[in-house]
Design an enzyme around this catalytic site. Sequence first.
Site, PDB file in Angstrom:
ATOM      1  N   GLY A  73       0.850  -1.132   0.437  1.00 61.44           N
ATOM      2  CA  GLY A  73      -0.376  -0.166   0.175  1.00 61.44           C
ATOM      3  C   GLY A  73       0.658   1.207   0.078  1.00 61.44           C
ATOM      4  O   GLY A  73       0.568   2.028   0.421  1.00 61.44           O
ATOM      5  N   ASN A  82      10.940   6.583  -8.582  1.00 57.30           N
ATOM      6  CA  ASN A  82       9.565   5.492  -8.328  1.00 57.30           C
ATOM      7  C   ASN A  82       9.072   6.422  -7.826  1.00 57.30           C
ATOM      8  O   ASN A  82       8.277   6.674  -6.653  1.00 57.30           O
ATOM      9  CB  ASN A  82       9.643   3.805  -7.923  1.00 57.30           C
ATOM     10  CG  ASN A  82       8.330   3.781  -8.171  1.00 57.30           C
ATOM     11  OD1 ASN A  82       7.067   3.155  -7.921  1.00 57.30           O
ATOM     12  ND2 ASN A  82       8.741   2.935  -9.561  1.00 57.30           N
ATOM     13  N   ASN A  87       4.801   4.922 -11.287  1.00 56.32           N
ATOM     14  CA  ASN A  87       3.686   4.152 -11.304  1.00 56.32           C
ATOM     15  C   ASN A  87       2.573   3.768 -11.085  1.00 56.32           C
ATOM     16  O   ASN A  87       1.600   4.988 -10.478  1.00 56.32           O
ATOM     17  CB  ASN A  87       4.270   3.178  -9.399  1.00 56.32           C
ATOM     18  CG  ASN A  87       2.882   2.061  -8.858  1.00 56.32           C
ATOM     19  OD1 ASN A  87       2.525   1.394  -9.969  1.00 56.32           O
ATOM     20  ND2 ASN A  87       3.234   1.881  -8.472  1.00 56.32           N
ATOM     21  N   CYS A 126      -1.996   2.781  -9.499  1.00 59.13           N
ATOM     22  CA  CYS A 126      -2.314   2.957  -8.400  1.00 59.13           C
ATOM     23  C   CYS A 126      -3.844   3.273  -8.935  1.00 59.13           C
ATOM     24  O   CYS A 126      -4.356   3.989  -9.980  1.00 59.13           O
ATOM     25  CB  CYS A 126      -1.442   3.839  -7.584  1.00 59.13           C
ATOM     26  SG  CYS A 126      -0.340   3.921  -7.209  1.00 59.13           S
ATOM     27  N   LYS A 149       5.878   3.464 -15.638  1.00 57.50           N
ATOM     28  CA  LYS A 149       5.561   1.817 -15.437  1.00 57.50           C
ATOM     29  C   LYS A 149       4.173   1.467 -15.722  1.00 57.50           C
ATOM     30  O   LYS A 149       3.190   1.293 -14.968  1.00 57.50           O
ATOM     31  CB  LYS A 149       6.178   2.249 -13.929  1.00 57.50           C
ATOM     32  CG  LYS A 149       6.111   0.077 -13.529  1.00 57.50           C
ATOM     33  CD  LYS A 149       7.252  -0.033 -12.344  1.00 57.50           C
ATOM     34  CE  LYS A 149       6.726  -1.242 -11.695  1.00 57.50           C
ATOM     35  NZ  LYS A 149       7.870  -1.329 -10.500  1.00 57.50           N
ATOM     36  N   ILE A 161       6.541  -5.360 -16.280  1.00 53.95           N
ATOM     37  CA  ILE A 161       5.844  -5.105 -15.462  1.00 53.95           C
ATOM     38  C   ILE A 161       5.590  -5.160 -14.198  1.00 53.95           C
ATOM     39  O   ILE A 161       6.373  -5.426 -13.552  1.00 53.95           O
ATOM     40  CB  ILE A 161       4.818  -6.258 -15.932  1.00 53.95           C
ATOM     41  CG1 ILE A 161       5.644  -7.827 -15.718  1.00 53.95           C
ATOM     42  CG2 ILE A 161       4.860  -6.722 -17.292  1.00 53.95           C
ATOM     43  CD1 ILE A 161       4.641  -8.279 -15.355  1.00 53.95           C
ATOM     44  N   GLY A 168       7.929 -12.226  -9.330  1.00 49.93           N
ATOM     45  CA  GLY A 168       8.281 -13.401  -8.975  1.00 49.93           C
ATOM     46  C   GLY A 168       8.476 -13.998 -10.051  1.00 49.93           C
ATOM     47  O   GLY A 168       7.908 -14.095 -10.464  1.00 49.93           O
ATOM     48  N   GLY A 221      13.264  -7.883  -8.885  1.00 53.39           N
ATOM     49  CA  GLY A 221      12.465  -7.679  -7.757  1.00 53.39           C
ATOM     50  C   GLY A 221      12.795  -7.770  -6.532  1.00 53.39           C
ATOM     51  O   GLY A 221      13.564  -8.509  -6.012  1.00 53.39           O
TER      52      GLY A 221
END
Lengths: 250, 250, 305, 305
Positions: free
Chosen positions: C72, C100, C128, C131, C166, C192, C218, C266
């Site tokens: 969040g 970012n 980003n 959201c 992004k 992505i 992942g 990531g």
Amino acid sequence: MASQTFMKVLSNKELIKDVFEMVVEGDTSAITTPGQFVNLKLNKYQEPYLRRPMSICDYDDHTLTMIYKVVGTGTKLLSEIRPGHKIDMLTGLGHGFVYQNEKSALLIGGGLGLPPLYKLAKELLKKGVDVKLVVGFASKKDAFYLDEFKDLCPVFVATMDGTLGTKGTVIDAIKENNLSYEHYYACGPLPMLKALAKFDDQHGSLSYEARMGCGFGACMGCSMEMKDGSSKRVCYEGPVFASSEVKIDG
Amino acid sequence: MASQTFMKVLSNKELIKDVFEMVVEGDTSAITTPGQFVNLKLNKYQEPYLRRPMSICDYDDHTLTMIYKVVGTGTKLLSEIRPGHKIDMLTGLGHGFVYQNEKSALLIGGGLGLPPLYKLAKELLKKGVDVKLVVGFASKKDAFYLDEFKDLCPVFVATMDGTLGTKGTVIDAIKENNLSYEHYYACGPLPMLKALAKFDDQHGSLSYEARMGCGFGACMGCSMEMKDGSSKRVCYEGPVFASSEVKIDG
Amino acid sequence: MANLHITLPGLDLKNPVIPASGTFGYGQEFKDFYDLNKLGSISIKGTTREKRYGNPLPRIAEGPAGLLNAIGLQNPGVEHVVAHELPELAKIFDGKVLGNMGGHSFEDYVETAAILSQAENVGALELNISCPNVKEGGMQFGTDPATAARVTREVKAVSSKPVYVKLSPNVTDIVAMAKAVEEAGADGISMINTLVGMRFDIRSGRPIIANKTGGYSGPAILPVALRMVYQVSQAVDIPVIGMGGISSGRDAIEMMIAGASAVEVGCANLIDPYACPKIIDEMNDLLDDMGIDDIHEIIGLSHKY
Amino acid sequence: MANLHITLPGLDLKNPVIPASGTFGYGQEFKDFYDLNKLGSISIKGTTREKRYGNPLPRIAEGPAGLLNAIGLQNPGVEHVVAHELPELAKIFDGKVLGNMGGHSFEDYVETAAILSQAENVGALELNISCPNVKEGGMQFGTDPATAARVTREVKAVSSKPVYVKLSPNVTDIVAMAKAVEEAGADGISMINTLVGMRFDIRSGRPIIANKTGGYSGPAILPVALRMVYQVSQAVDIPVIGMGGISSGRDAIEMMIAGASAVEVGCANLIDPYACPKIIDEMNDLLDDMGIDDIHEIIGLSHKY
Ligand SMILES: Cc1cc2nc3c(=O)[nH]c(=O)nc-3n(C[C@H](O)[C@H](O)[C@H](O)COP(=O)(O)OP(=O)(O)OC[C@H]3O[C@@H](n4cnc5c(N)ncnc54)[C@H](O)[C@@H]3O)c2cc1C
Ligand SMILES: Cc1cc2nc3c(=O)[nH]c(=O)nc-3n(C[C@H](O)[C@H](O)[C@H](O)COP(=O)(O)OP(=O)(O)OC[C@H]3O[C@@H](n4cnc5c(N)ncnc54)[C@H](O)[C@@H]3O)c2cc1C
Ligand SMILES: Cc1cc2nc3c(=O)[nH]c(=O)nc-3n(C[C@H](O)[C@H](O)[C@H](O)COP(=O)(O)O)c2cc1C
Ligand SMILES: Cc1cc2nc3c(=O)[nH]c(=O)nc-3n(C[C@H](O)[C@H](O)[C@H](O)COP(=O)(O)O)c2cc1C
Ligand code: FES
Ligand code: FES
């Protein structure tokens, strides 16, 4: 300071059904206080993907002991590891229990929250503190490590079904036995920690758990909101927090 | 008829760099003809996710031999398996080489296509067939199993760089040595199979490879379009097809 | 050793490996593990106009070969980030970083961009857009081309640095999204973000994550990321920074072959704090083995087929 | 032992486990492994109006915890299926099956549905709308609500059996798709189909699958499938058959907790031919362990949170 190391399993034995004690050998230099934890990568495959956090029950300059309960895939795998195998771990994680200069301390454990109190008891005793342990289990058959603790200090037990010690919670046992302390240190399930923070929000150190993404502060996966609105990571600023700083509700 | 079984590894030895011979022991009753294959689940984790198909190089009533080259994750894992370990396999997969009542047979192998010809040679010899082997490798250092074949039949080698035998392809070796046959059986890379089907589309049995989803006919992942427009699964109707039925181009 | 040096708008990368936003904090937690100057750049934790605590716990669940998160956008707010986190990061990382940033309204984005782009060590912004747009009913900025274009345009207008947008993978037509933000002036695309997923506790039936849904990333998402990077990098003329499931040098190279000019890593950082330097070493070894002298040779290599 | 019996439009399932279309052929390949009557039902390989060879090889690639396929709906055509494959299947499976079908135009779908729904042992149709709509430029039927609704309506008009529409996960708004087909008369929804993905050979740079992109499925997609089933099952009043990554009894139960009334199992059959009977046994054991008497107790259990 967090560090990655591979430790060799010396023993992995079942204490009671599904609860194991594992002793590993290796570089423990990153560990500075009782109550810190390690984060285990259980195999080289991506199953399970995440590391698994485990409290440090005891440590010396070349060994480390953990006690864990088999509850899912990761702990099942852990229970199957044989002596000689090396485990990839991040050690020295988090901030553990800090001695508050008290003369008498009450250690309060709930179920699998008991292990980290073992090394804490030893350390406090070394400082000459008067130490007592209260521990709560669901039932007598879930109790473990009581003899080990009894070798160190007086032990009071509570069980929810009354099969051992006081029937009820650790708080019931504290009341029943009129246990007094200057500071208490607790580790156990969330409801227990909340009840304790309500019971005495001034003199406690509470060790929390959270589902973790990393265990070393990188992902914000474990951030708790504190009473003052700040947020602290269970894995980094924690897992031990002062009872005065945690939110009691929510 | 396809069947699932667990076989115990007896040996797993490196023949030449990156090429291994593995012998396993177990229930081989599902295997009926040389040229069939097995499909291996290399560990209980999902890495690798798919099974890995391997030709059967040799078999008897309780053992099975495979020869494989380490080319990726799966074959790397396979090379690390130690004797005593049990491997989950589907065996008796596909339709292998069928004897065509010929008096003289030429077996043609290309690189890692050589293994299944070994059991085939033995079976044909039992039937009194005159058997010769031509095998192509990139270079002398890639050659393996020549002595084993020489114990059975005359062996002719081609290498692309000319370091052993004829310089060139297996077809060059066939021509150079004037090798004649009533029927030929081939297994090797796609370009070799295509060249052979062009060279002689009437008297050949060609063993194909394809990336497989299942290996037992369920997914249509390996269907080849045939000359007559029908389609056949490499894993089920194949891997061996008649040189007269395969498409030479495309 | 192959040349790994890549120049992109606002970023001069000694190698193409960049830890992805949200998995590397503001770098401090990694400095004990290795010298951050080994990295190409760093994408900082998503920054917003105001300080945010983020979602309640649990925020983390697990899936096959990946994790689900619903942090969040916890962060101390852009002013604090510019005043403290970025200068602290400058002490341990010499290069420029990707700023970012997230937001829940156009104004949020614009104000944050104006402040964040001023920071000395921010080389470019990374917008980003996954959201939810609170004002317009929670629909994501990242799922509607027109909304994405508008936020890009407004941020470009105030940013003193190049802007990478992004993209979210949770869309029917990723190419339409990419073209919309390119058209609107984006200097690059990074992609992505996470796939929306869920897990349940089977005893109680309760979603494991308090926020119910989480972002799945992942290794499990690698094939989806590769496909999208392949499609987008062929459809736009601006560079693409590729990410999603990269956990080895091999994966990073495959992502560049798909069309990425650099990669972000990531989740892998969370499982193995040394993931990025290992990936850089593996890329070097693999390129040598493949006989490649310059990393540029593999960028978009697949497009010729 | 818990009651596993489920009744759905056109299907009377002794247990909720159904092998997914394309991973079980027409059942013949599995009869050597076990008695198919253990299964709840079977979803047959996607059937089209005309015989199709499908895509060129390679059609298969691998991803972390999953596989990519681009079979291209290889099948002998609906008339052949009704005349041969279905009667053969009836010899080894007593129950009704799901008649999975695809098409590249509205006419394709309608003609196939009219024929397939007549087959004795087809209990219901399963409309795979992930095929490109060739006439309207290759856009998928499964990504536009209006197109999906139209194909559903037209198929419903000719089908003598209930119709389940199988949704593609490659959309921005899965709930909109589900509502559109419900509105158009679908009797049920089955979901999810595969995620579009790619892999590359790093030596040549070539996409591994000849068709370039493939459909990614297997354990890796489970969290995405769970999320979509959770969202859709709450938004519609028709039953949802859930699938995507199920490979254990635990996974199947989680899918039902998310809101599925039955489950399909795809890839798992390919890796382990005994996957479905194992899953049924595991579900039985786990339900006993959880103290659940009737499987209906867990369907949508998560919705109360
Ligand atoms: C700081 C810390 C110290 C811990 N110390 C101990 C200990 O000494 N002994 C012990 O038995 N257990 C301890 N735990 C809990 C232990 O980490 C979990 O039981 C374990 O991760 C479960 O993994 P699994 O794969 O067996 O279960 P699964 O249910 O398969 O795990 C799925 C996911 O949930 C997470 N998870 C599940 N339960 C918990 C939990 N209670 N807390 C945090 N994450 C959880 C797992 O890490 C994993 O990401 C501790 C947890 C934390 C955070
Ligand atoms: C019927 C059949 C018989 C075979 N017999 C032999 C044999 O006797 N000896 C031997 O060394 N090899 C044989 N192969 C090839 C062998 O299956 C592959 O080398 C192996 O699957 C590679 O796996 P990997 O994980 O090491 O490579 P990776 O490249 O990591 O594999 C990735 C994926 O590609 C597939 N794949 C890669 N190469 C091939 C290939 N050439 N053919 C089919 N699928 C491939 C893998 O199965 C896997 O799904 C045979 C293949 C088939 C289809
Ligand atoms: C814990 C966590 C937090 C994240 N936070 C952010 C964020 O703040 N901003 C952002 O753009 N992406 C964020 N992401 C998405 C990652 O940057 C990345 O796009 C995604 O995880 C895919 O890459 P991976 O598969 O390598 O993890 C976050 C991911 C994770 C796992
Ligand atoms: C090899 C293969 C072929 C498939 N063919 C079809 C098909 O013909 N029709 C269809 O609706 N779905 C088809 N699917 C999709 C599956 O039915 C299922 O929706 C998907 O694989 C997700 O489930 P899983 O993760 O359990 O495999 C196919 C999947 C695979 C792997
Ligand atoms: S678990 Fe990642 S910050 Fe605590
Ligand atoms: S590999 Fe599945 S049908 Fe041949």
